[in-house]
Design a protein around this motif. Sequence first.
Motif, PDB file in Angstrom:
ATOM      1  N   THR A 199      56.325  37.018 -38.441  1.00  0.00           N
ATOM      2  CA  THR A 199      57.129  37.137 -39.616  1.00  0.00           C
ATOM      3  C   THR A 199      58.414  36.540 -39.569  1.00  0.00           C
ATOM      4  O   THR A 199      59.177  36.453 -40.472  1.00  0.00           O
ATOM      5  CB  THR A 199      56.893  38.551 -40.190  1.00  0.00           C
ATOM      6  OG1 THR A 199      57.438  39.340 -39.172  1.00  0.00           O
ATOM      7  CG2 THR A 199      55.536  38.839 -40.543  1.00  0.00           C
ATOM      8  N   ASP A 200      58.930  36.059 -38.609  1.00  0.00           N
ATOM      9  CA  ASP A 200      60.039  35.552 -38.317  1.00  0.00           C
ATOM     10  C   ASP A 200      60.132  34.145 -38.628  1.00  0.00           C
ATOM     11  O   ASP A 200      61.223  33.662 -38.708  1.00  0.00           O
ATOM     12  CB  ASP A 200      60.891  35.796 -36.853  1.00  0.00           C
ATOM     13  CG  ASP A 200      61.240  37.285 -36.535  1.00  0.00           C
ATOM     14  OD1 ASP A 200      61.292  37.644 -35.494  1.00  0.00           O
ATOM     15  OD2 ASP A 200      61.618  38.049 -37.439  1.00  0.00           O
ATOM     16  N   PHE A 201      58.958  33.610 -38.644  1.00  0.00           N
ATOM     17  CA  PHE A 201      58.895  32.051 -38.705  1.00  0.00           C
ATOM     18  C   PHE A 201      58.343  31.716 -40.379  1.00  0.00           C
ATOM     19  O   PHE A 201      58.068  32.651 -41.157  1.00  0.00           O
ATOM     20  CB  PHE A 201      57.570  31.891 -37.855  1.00  0.00           C
ATOM     21  CG  PHE A 201      57.838  31.776 -36.492  1.00  0.00           C
ATOM     22  CD1 PHE A 201      58.200  32.648 -35.708  1.00  0.00           C
ATOM     23  CD2 PHE A 201      57.977  30.266 -35.749  1.00  0.00           C
ATOM     24  CE1 PHE A 201      58.560  32.630 -34.321  1.00  0.00           C
ATOM     25  CE2 PHE A 201      58.240  30.178 -34.469  1.00  0.00           C
ATOM     26  CZ  PHE A 201      58.692  31.499 -33.729  1.00  0.00           C
ATOM     27  N   GLY A 202      58.732  30.709 -40.508  1.00  0.00           N
ATOM     28  CA  GLY A 202      58.628  30.272 -42.018  1.00  0.00           C
ATOM     29  C   GLY A 202      57.116  30.360 -42.353  1.00  0.00           C
ATOM     30  O   GLY A 202      56.844  30.573 -43.653  1.00  0.00           O
ATOM     31  N   SER A 203      56.382  29.636 -41.524  1.00  0.00           N
ATOM     32  CA  SER A 203      54.920  29.723 -41.879  1.00  0.00           C
ATOM     33  C   SER A 203      53.824  29.580 -40.477  1.00  0.00           C
ATOM     34  O   SER A 203      54.363  29.326 -39.712  1.00  0.00           O
ATOM     35  CB  SER A 203      54.655  28.312 -42.726  1.00  0.00           C
ATOM     36  OG  SER A 203      55.067  26.999 -41.725  1.00  0.00           O
ATOM     37  N   TRP A 204      52.647  29.908 -40.890  1.00  0.00           N
ATOM     38  CA  TRP A 204      51.767  29.905 -39.813  1.00  0.00           C
ATOM     39  C   TRP A 204      50.317  29.569 -40.234  1.00  0.00           C
ATOM     40  O   TRP A 204      50.403  29.564 -41.517  1.00  0.00           O
ATOM     41  CB  TRP A 204      51.811  31.390 -39.093  1.00  0.00           C
ATOM     42  CG  TRP A 204      51.691  32.512 -40.196  1.00  0.00           C
ATOM     43  CD1 TRP A 204      50.499  32.996 -40.643  1.00  0.00           C
ATOM     44  CD2 TRP A 204      52.734  33.360 -40.716  1.00  0.00           C
ATOM     45  NE1 TRP A 204      50.784  33.966 -41.596  1.00  0.00           N
ATOM     46  CE2 TRP A 204      52.259  34.094 -41.850  1.00  0.00           C
ATOM     47  CE3 TRP A 204      54.133  33.054 -40.678  1.00  0.00           C
ATOM     48  CZ2 TRP A 204      52.885  35.159 -42.220  1.00  0.00           C
ATOM     49  CZ3 TRP A 204      54.929  34.019 -41.139  1.00  0.00           C
ATOM     50  CH2 TRP A 204      54.331  34.991 -42.111  1.00  0.00           C
ATOM     51  N   GLY A 205      49.477  29.196 -39.519  1.00  0.00           N
ATOM     52  CA  GLY A 205      48.310  28.832 -39.707  1.00  0.00           C
ATOM     53  C   GLY A 205      47.417  29.725 -39.780  1.00  0.00           C
ATOM     54  O   GLY A 205      47.521  30.920 -39.459  1.00  0.00           O
ATOM     55  N   GLN A 206      45.971  29.160 -39.825  1.00  0.00           N
ATOM     56  CA  GLN A 206      44.976  30.191 -40.091  1.00  0.00           C
ATOM     57  C   GLN A 206      44.271  30.939 -38.704  1.00  0.00           C
ATOM     58  O   GLN A 206      43.810  31.885 -38.733  1.00  0.00           O
ATOM     59  CB  GLN A 206      43.820  29.596 -40.714  1.00  0.00           C
ATOM     60  CG  GLN A 206      42.618  28.717 -39.917  1.00  0.00           C
ATOM     61  CD  GLN A 206      43.266  27.449 -39.314  1.00  0.00           C
ATOM     62  OE1 GLN A 206      44.480  27.193 -39.600  1.00  0.00           O
ATOM     63  NE2 GLN A 206      42.715  26.965 -38.378  1.00  0.00           N
ATOM     64  N   GLY A 207      44.464  30.295 -37.355  1.00  0.00           N
ATOM     65  CA  GLY A 207      44.177  30.779 -36.534  1.00  0.00           C
ATOM     66  C   GLY A 207      42.919  30.339 -35.659  1.00  0.00           C
ATOM     67  O   GLY A 207      42.300  29.868 -36.455  1.00  0.00           O
ATOM     68  N   THR A 208      42.823  30.274 -34.448  1.00  0.00           N
ATOM     69  CA  THR A 208      41.646  29.887 -33.596  1.00  0.00           C
ATOM     70  C   THR A 208      41.258  31.000 -32.735  1.00  0.00           C
ATOM     71  O   THR A 208      41.985  31.294 -32.099  1.00  0.00           O
ATOM     72  CB  THR A 208      42.011  28.549 -33.082  1.00  0.00           C
ATOM     73  OG1 THR A 208      40.788  27.963 -32.474  1.00  0.00           O
ATOM     74  CG2 THR A 208      43.028  28.912 -31.903  1.00  0.00           C
ATOM     75  N   GLN A 209      39.989  31.092 -32.651  1.00  0.00           N
ATOM     76  CA  GLN A 209      39.473  32.080 -31.816  1.00  0.00           C
ATOM     77  C   GLN A 209      39.241  31.804 -30.326  1.00  0.00           C
ATOM     78  O   GLN A 209      38.676  30.629 -30.179  1.00  0.00           O
ATOM     79  CB  GLN A 209      38.085  32.673 -32.357  1.00  0.00           C
ATOM     80  CG  GLN A 209      37.466  33.607 -31.569  1.00  0.00           C
ATOM     81  CD  GLN A 209      38.087  35.125 -31.552  1.00  0.00           C
ATOM     82  OE1 GLN A 209      38.645  35.613 -32.781  1.00  0.00           O
ATOM     83  NE2 GLN A 209      38.341  35.716 -30.335  1.00  0.00           N
ATOM     84  N   VAL A 210      39.951  32.496 -29.490  1.00  0.00           N
ATOM     85  CA  VAL A 210      39.517  32.419 -28.276  1.00  0.00           C
ATOM     86  C   VAL A 210      39.056  33.634 -27.578  1.00  0.00           C
ATOM     87  O   VAL A 210      39.488  34.687 -27.684  1.00  0.00           O
ATOM     88  CB  VAL A 210      40.983  32.052 -27.228  1.00  0.00           C
ATOM     89  CG1 VAL A 210      40.801  32.427 -25.861  1.00  0.00           C
ATOM     90  CG2 VAL A 210      41.649  30.976 -27.854  1.00  0.00           C
ATOM     91  N   THR A 211      37.909  33.467 -26.976  1.00  0.00           N
ATOM     92  CA  THR A 211      37.136  34.616 -26.192  1.00  0.00           C
ATOM     93  C   THR A 211      36.836  34.217 -24.922  1.00  0.00           C
ATOM     94  O   THR A 211      36.472  32.968 -24.449  1.00  0.00           O
ATOM     95  CB  THR A 211      35.638  34.726 -27.067  1.00  0.00           C
ATOM     96  OG1 THR A 211      35.818  34.964 -28.352  1.00  0.00           O
ATOM     97  CG2 THR A 211      34.913  35.949 -26.500  1.00  0.00           C
ATOM     98  N   VAL A 212      37.204  35.065 -23.772  1.00  0.00           N
ATOM     99  CA  VAL A 212      36.915  35.012 -22.544  1.00  0.00           C
ATOM    100  C   VAL A 212      36.166  35.829 -22.162  1.00  0.00           C
ATOM    101  O   VAL A 212      36.389  37.302 -22.156  1.00  0.00           O
ATOM    102  CB  VAL A 212      38.316  34.984 -21.874  1.00  0.00           C
ATOM    103  CG1 VAL A 212      38.094  34.812 -20.415  1.00  0.00           C
ATOM    104  CG2 VAL A 212      39.574  34.086 -22.384  1.00  0.00           C
ATOM    105  N   SER A 213      34.934  35.631 -21.330  1.00  0.00           N
ATOM    106  CA  SER A 213      34.015  36.525 -20.996  1.00  0.00           C
ATOM    107  C   SER A 213      34.184  36.656 -19.519  1.00  0.00           C
ATOM    108  O   SER A 213      34.781  35.897 -18.668  1.00  0.00           O
ATOM    109  CB  SER A 213      32.615  35.930 -21.082  1.00  0.00           C
ATOM    110  OG  SER A 213      32.426  34.869 -20.393  1.00  0.00           O
ATOM    111  N   SER A 214      34.073  38.136 -19.153  1.00  0.00           N
ATOM    112  CA  SER A 214      34.307  38.444 -17.756  1.00  0.00           C
ATOM    113  C   SER A 214      33.210  37.900 -16.625  1.00  0.00           C
ATOM    114  O   SER A 214      31.826  37.543 -17.142  1.00  0.00           O
ATOM    115  CB  SER A 214      34.140  39.836 -17.462  1.00  0.00           C
ATOM    116  OG  SER A 214      33.457  40.467 -18.117  1.00  0.00           O
TER     117      SER A 214
END
Length: 123
Positions: A108-123
């Motif tokens: 929230t300190d930033f002016g704008s942000w994107g929609q995100g991308t999912q990262v999933t790491v399996s063990s």
Amino acid sequence: VQLQASGGGLVQAGASLRLSCVDSGRTFSYYGMGWFRQAPGKEREFVAAINNKGTFTVYADYVKGRFTISRDNAKDTVYLQMNSLKPEDTAIYYCAKDGPVSVYAKMTDFGSWGQGTQVTVSS
């Protein structure tokens, strides 16, 4: 959408991924950029940030030495190279524009942000 993140996916522990975030706003080179992440049921947390010229970077302790933030101002793109991924890196990763290059930064300190991308790491 001004910030478009991509590059996420499903990988095994120890693998690498490179996230990209393209800014369509034509002011990319003026601003510091950051990456944040949010895992299910957890608070959103800071990952890394870079200044507008790409000469100064900061990292959260839990990614230091494994992740590298960089930028290409000619392509209006910021990257997050993620190596030696761990299951605890599983989260939605967001890029953010126009904010402080500080490990204490919040999205929230930033002016704008994107929609995100999912990262999933399996063990």
